[in-house]
Design a protein around this motif. Structure first.
Motif, PDB file in Angstrom:
ATOM      1  N   ASN A   1      94.126 -30.100 107.224  1.00 37.16           N
ATOM      2  CA  ASN A   1      95.413 -30.051 107.645  1.00 37.16           C
ATOM      3  C   ASN A   1      95.507 -28.710 108.683  1.00 37.16           C
ATOM      4  O   ASN A   1      94.972 -27.614 108.493  1.00 37.16           O
ATOM      5  CB  ASN A   1      96.248 -29.704 106.608  1.00 37.16           C
ATOM      6  CG  ASN A   1      96.546 -30.730 105.787  1.00 37.16           C
ATOM      7  OD1 ASN A   1      96.701 -31.875 106.060  1.00 37.16           O
ATOM      8  ND2 ASN A   1      96.656 -30.647 104.357  1.00 37.16           N
ATOM      9  N   LEU A   2      95.787 -28.995 109.958  1.00 36.75           N
ATOM     10  CA  LEU A   2      95.939 -28.149 111.057  1.00 36.75           C
ATOM     11  C   LEU A   2      97.391 -27.846 110.986  1.00 36.75           C
ATOM     12  O   LEU A   2      98.527 -28.672 111.452  1.00 36.75           O
ATOM     13  CB  LEU A   2      95.454 -28.895 112.331  1.00 36.75           C
ATOM     14  CG  LEU A   2      95.371 -27.900 113.626  1.00 36.75           C
ATOM     15  CD1 LEU A   2      94.443 -26.933 113.391  1.00 36.75           C
ATOM     16  CD2 LEU A   2      95.139 -28.831 114.752  1.00 36.75           C
ATOM     17  N   GLN A   3      97.452 -26.397 111.080  1.00 33.42           N
ATOM     18  CA  GLN A   3      99.203 -26.046 111.249  1.00 33.42           C
ATOM     19  C   GLN A   3      99.393 -25.794 112.614  1.00 33.42           C
ATOM     20  O   GLN A   3      98.610 -25.062 113.623  1.00 33.42           O
ATOM     21  CB  GLN A   3      99.097 -24.549 110.322  1.00 33.42           C
ATOM     22  CG  GLN A   3      98.762 -24.662 108.961  1.00 33.42           C
ATOM     23  CD  GLN A   3     100.030 -25.366 108.091  1.00 33.42           C
ATOM     24  OE1 GLN A   3     101.165 -25.634 108.585  1.00 33.42           O
ATOM     25  NE2 GLN A   3      99.471 -26.127 107.201  1.00 33.42           N
ATOM     26  N   LEU A   4     100.314 -26.394 113.061  1.00 32.63           N
ATOM     27  CA  LEU A   4     100.834 -26.439 114.392  1.00 32.63           C
ATOM     28  C   LEU A   4     102.176 -25.765 114.477  1.00 32.63           C
ATOM     29  O   LEU A   4     103.125 -25.792 113.785  1.00 32.63           O
ATOM     30  CB  LEU A   4     100.958 -27.777 114.900  1.00 32.63           C
ATOM     31  CG  LEU A   4      99.722 -28.805 114.983  1.00 32.63           C
ATOM     32  CD1 LEU A   4     100.168 -30.166 115.470  1.00 32.63           C
ATOM     33  CD2 LEU A   4      98.611 -28.243 115.823  1.00 32.63           C
TER      34      LEU A   4
ATOM     35  N   SER B   1     102.511 -29.444 109.772  1.00 34.93           N
ATOM     36  CA  SER B   1     101.212 -29.587 109.523  1.00 34.93           C
ATOM     37  C   SER B   1     100.673 -31.071 109.911  1.00 34.93           C
ATOM     38  O   SER B   1     101.425 -31.938 109.672  1.00 34.93           O
ATOM     39  CB  SER B   1     101.019 -29.507 107.789  1.00 34.93           C
ATOM     40  OG  SER B   1      99.706 -29.683 107.435  1.00 34.93           O
TER      41      SER B   1
ATOM     42  N   THR C   1      97.319 -33.807 109.907  1.00 42.16           N
ATOM     43  CA  THR C   1      95.723 -34.057 109.247  1.00 42.16           C
ATOM     44  C   THR C   1      94.940 -34.363 110.682  1.00 42.16           C
ATOM     45  O   THR C   1      95.157 -35.311 111.396  1.00 42.16           O
ATOM     46  CB  THR C   1      95.924 -35.127 108.363  1.00 42.16           C
ATOM     47  OG1 THR C   1      96.764 -34.949 107.154  1.00 42.16           O
ATOM     48  CG2 THR C   1      94.403 -35.455 107.952  1.00 42.16           C
ATOM     49  N   ILE C   2      93.768 -33.702 110.496  1.00 47.20           N
ATOM     50  CA  ILE C   2      92.911 -33.837 111.785  1.00 47.20           C
ATOM     51  C   ILE C   2      91.476 -34.169 111.028  1.00 47.20           C
ATOM     52  O   ILE C   2      91.287 -34.017 109.943  1.00 47.20           O
ATOM     53  CB  ILE C   2      92.690 -32.881 112.872  1.00 47.20           C
ATOM     54  CG1 ILE C   2      92.138 -31.641 112.057  1.00 47.20           C
ATOM     55  CG2 ILE C   2      94.366 -32.499 113.203  1.00 47.20           C
ATOM     56  CD1 ILE C   2      91.679 -30.418 113.084  1.00 47.20           C
TER      57      ILE C   2
ATOM     58  N   SER D   1      87.342 -33.509 111.157  1.00 47.03           N
ATOM     59  CA  SER D   1      86.240 -32.341 111.564  1.00 47.03           C
ATOM     60  C   SER D   1      84.911 -32.610 111.107  1.00 47.03           C
ATOM     61  O   SER D   1      84.757 -33.257 110.134  1.00 47.03           O
ATOM     62  CB  SER D   1      86.727 -31.195 110.972  1.00 47.03           C
ATOM     63  OG  SER D   1      85.845 -29.993 111.193  1.00 47.03           O
TER      64      SER D   1
ATOM     65  N   ARG E   1      86.205 -31.811 116.601  1.00 49.93           N
ATOM     66  CA  ARG E   1      87.409 -32.417 116.077  1.00 49.93           C
ATOM     67  C   ARG E   1      88.046 -33.597 116.767  1.00 49.93           C
ATOM     68  O   ARG E   1      87.926 -33.602 117.795  1.00 49.93           O
ATOM     69  CB  ARG E   1      88.546 -30.982 116.102  1.00 49.93           C
ATOM     70  CG  ARG E   1      88.343 -29.928 115.395  1.00 49.93           C
ATOM     71  CD  ARG E   1      89.404 -28.769 115.640  1.00 49.93           C
ATOM     72  NE  ARG E   1      89.256 -27.521 114.565  1.00 49.93           N
ATOM     73  CZ  ARG E   1      90.099 -26.723 114.194  1.00 49.93           C
ATOM     74  NH1 ARG E   1      91.239 -26.733 115.076  1.00 49.93           N
ATOM     75  NH2 ARG E   1      89.908 -26.006 113.587  1.00 49.93           N
TER      76      ARG E   1
ATOM     77  N   ILE F   1      91.912 -35.031 116.853  1.00 49.24           N
ATOM     78  CA  ILE F   1      93.293 -34.823 116.612  1.00 49.24           C
ATOM     79  C   ILE F   1      94.319 -35.858 117.342  1.00 49.24           C
ATOM     80  O   ILE F   1      94.124 -36.022 118.457  1.00 49.24           O
ATOM     81  CB  ILE F   1      93.514 -33.371 117.348  1.00 49.24           C
ATOM     82  CG1 ILE F   1      92.549 -32.361 116.795  1.00 49.24           C
ATOM     83  CG2 ILE F   1      95.119 -32.968 116.813  1.00 49.24           C
ATOM     84  CD1 ILE F   1      92.916 -31.021 117.640  1.00 49.24           C
TER      85      ILE F   1
END
Length: 391
Positions: A272-275, A288, A290-291, A293, A306, A308
């Motif tokens: 989970n990437l926090q944007l 949040s 999901t990406i 990796s 990554r 995205i």
């Protein structure tokens, strides 16, 4: 060299005899059970024994940098289809060709290791594997050029063979060969293979993926077969189809549920990437996403690739990013991130090149449902094998 000489009266003093440790044999047997039929299981067993015993010997006697040419996770997709394995010793490539035959009248090598351009080796080792008595015997070696030009080609089983009298039997000479490698011409020129369309590849995989076809490598002209399995993504797909496995490379499935077991073994994970969108004033307003990796090792350093997803109107844009994972570290000049179509063709704006040191490389692409993409990075990551990511 190990073993009781009394057991090996058939071997010349110049040959190398290596013992197979019990734990290595047990592990090889366990890992050789995941194939479509018994013949492939046993082929994988012999190759695993061969690699597991000879590689440590090379690391001890040649260089600690000796390593399998391809990812160890990808090896089953080779052994399901063809006998043999490859080891990289610095810039030199050795092809190991295991057999249970006790005589050394000839070295017989599958055509794939001779005529698939990216598989070609410099030197081919004749290896006898004796699982019951737990030893491996390396009784000689030769160059690719010898097999290609002077070897006998047998169309019935698609192999090149070289008479045992034409093979160098003194394995200790390999140490000298390595020192002179850059000065010696080892490889013969070979013809390039055709480019298959994605639809051609899918049709071939559907046909050859039937496990009742025991020897798929002999089912079609070599040019088509070689072009199919040289592509790492298609070779993996064929192996998975023959085992009856579900789709392993669907990016949408990875994002909606979880990364497949095979992809996870190769280093893929979801996170989970926090944007922090424009106008957000607190942590609670951050979004949040999901990406995907994948961890990579390139030139001795750690990097992260990554994927995205971002939305633009009704279209999903897929952003591929390459980062150095060390805090504050950057991408060195000369690195390249490139995306290719499923059959390895370029398209407009498909690559990003670091002309100088840069924080990240990225490429953005819009894809049709079901479309496949292959990523590449220069310099090549360790243990790189082509993957077809399905969107």
């Amino acid at each position: 060299m190990t073993g009781n000489p009394a057991r090996f009266t058939f071997a010349s003093p110049q040959e190398l005899i290596l013992e197979i440790p019990v734990e290595v044999q047990n592990q090889a047997w366990l890992t050789s059970q995941y194939f479509s039929h018994s013949a492939s299981c046993y082929q994988a067993y012999l190759n695993k024994l061969c690699l597991s015993v000879i590689l440590p010997w090379l690391q001890q006697n040649f260089t600690t940098q000796a390593k399998p040419w391809t990812s160890t996770t990808a090896l089953p997709s080779f052994w399901e289809l063809v006998n043999g394995c490859a080891i990289s010793v610095d810039d030199m490539r050795l092809i190991l060709v295991p057999s249970e035959a006790i005589d050394n009248s000839e070295l017989r090598v599958p055509q794939e290791w001779i005529d698939i351009p990216s598989w070609v080796g410099d030197y081919y080792l004749a290896v006898q594997v004796e699982p019951d008595d737990r030893y491996i015997r390396i009784w000689g070696y030769c160059k690719h050029e010898q097999l290609k030009i002077h070897g006998n080609y047998d169309a019935s089983d698609r192999t090149y063979s070289l008479d045992g009298n034409d093979i160098i039997g003194d394995i200790s000479v390999l140490a000298v060969v390595r020192e002179l490698y850059l000065q010696e011409h080892t490889r013969s020129s070979i013809q390039p293979l055709p480019t298959l369309s994605p639809q051609q590849a899918r049709n071939l995989i559907a046909h050859l993926g039937k496990p009742e076809i025991i020897t798929p490598r002999l089912e079609m002209p070599f040019q088509l077969w070689g072009a199919l399995i040289e592509h790492g993504g298609w070779r993996q797909s064929l192996y998975q189809r023959r085992l009856g496995l579900p789709e392993q490379w669907s990016v949408l499935q990875w994002l909606e549920s979880r990364v497949s077991q095979l992809a996870h073994q190769l280093g893929w994970n979801s996170l989970n990437l926090q944007l922090n969108p424009a106008g957000a004033r607190s942590v609670g307003e951050m979004q949040s996403r999901t990406i995907l990796s994948r961890q990579l090792a390139i030139a001795g350093r750690s990097y992260e690739l990554r994927i995205i997803p971002t939305s633009e109107s009704d279209t999903t844009i897929w952003r591929f990013e390459l980062h150095n994972t060390a805090p504050g570290a950057a991408i060195p000049g000369g690195f390249k991130l490139k995306l290719l179509t499923e059959n390895l063709q370029p398209f407009p704006n498909n690559e990003d090149i670091a002309t100088t040191t840069i924080e990240q490389l990225f490429v953005e692409v819009a894809l049709e449902p079901g479309e496949g993409i292959v990523w590449e990075i220069e310099p090549l990551p360790e243990n790189y094998d082509q993957e077809i990511l399905r969107f």
